[in-house]
Write a protein that holds these residues in place. Sequence first.
Motif, mmCIF file in Angstrom:
data_model
loop_
_atom_site.group_PDB
_atom_site.id
_atom_site.type_symbol
_atom_site.label_atom_id
_atom_site.label_comp_id
_atom_site.label_asym_id
_atom_site.label_seq_id
_atom_site.Cartn_x
_atom_site.Cartn_y
_atom_site.Cartn_z
ATOM 1 N N THR A 6 35.955 90.263 -28.482
ATOM 2 C CA THR A 6 36.716 90.570 -29.692
ATOM 3 C C THR A 6 38.212 90.627 -29.399
ATOM 4 O O THR A 6 39.023 90.150 -30.197
ATOM 5 N N ALA A 9 39.295 87.149 -29.222
ATOM 6 C CA ALA A 9 39.320 86.567 -30.569
ATOM 7 C C ALA A 9 40.632 86.921 -31.265
ATOM 8 O O ALA A 9 41.269 86.052 -31.873
ATOM 9 N N ILE A 44 33.863 81.668 -28.769
ATOM 10 C CA ILE A 44 34.483 82.598 -29.719
ATOM 11 C C ILE A 44 34.979 81.840 -30.951
ATOM 12 O O ILE A 44 34.721 82.243 -32.091
ATOM 13 N N LEU A 48 33.926 82.136 -34.964
ATOM 14 C CA LEU A 48 34.907 82.371 -36.024
ATOM 15 C C LEU A 48 34.872 81.259 -37.066
ATOM 16 O O LEU A 48 35.062 81.504 -38.258
ATOM 17 N N LEU A 82 31.842 89.953 -34.365
ATOM 18 C CA LEU A 82 31.722 89.711 -32.925
ATOM 19 C C LEU A 82 31.082 90.863 -32.154
ATOM 20 O O LEU A 82 30.384 90.636 -31.172
#
Length: 139
Positions: A6, A9, A44, A48, A82
């Motif tokens: 995270t 991200a 990742i 998303l 996430l």
Amino acid sequence: MLSKKTQYAFHALTYLAENKDKGPVLISEISQERQISLKFLENILLELKKAGVLGSKKGKGGGYYLIKPPEEVKLAKVIRMLDGPIALLPCVSLNYYEKCENCQEEICGLNHVMAEVRDNTLKVLENKTLADVLRSSAS
């Protein structure tokens, strides 16, 4: 605690937001600029994208880009996507509720305190966006 996934991200999302006028950005550029493993970053960014936060373009001039303006990307959404629940205990989670083993929620003091922690945390995270993260890093 936010997972590395995270955190990365958010690093990638802020980079994309800072460079939104350039058009799609290559994964390799984000990886190099934010010092994130390329393979980890690929996974990742795919998550998303599947969640509707990012778009991608293949081929020459391709890469990833934000679909929504930074002001519309809620921190709570990215964290839940996430990391899963924001609540510290499963018995107080709004979206991932599970009864704790050997617990009597109605008289559990920890349950009541953690529900208050959850509510206050959500008050912040559901009202903060990627734009707020960008403003904070510019200060």
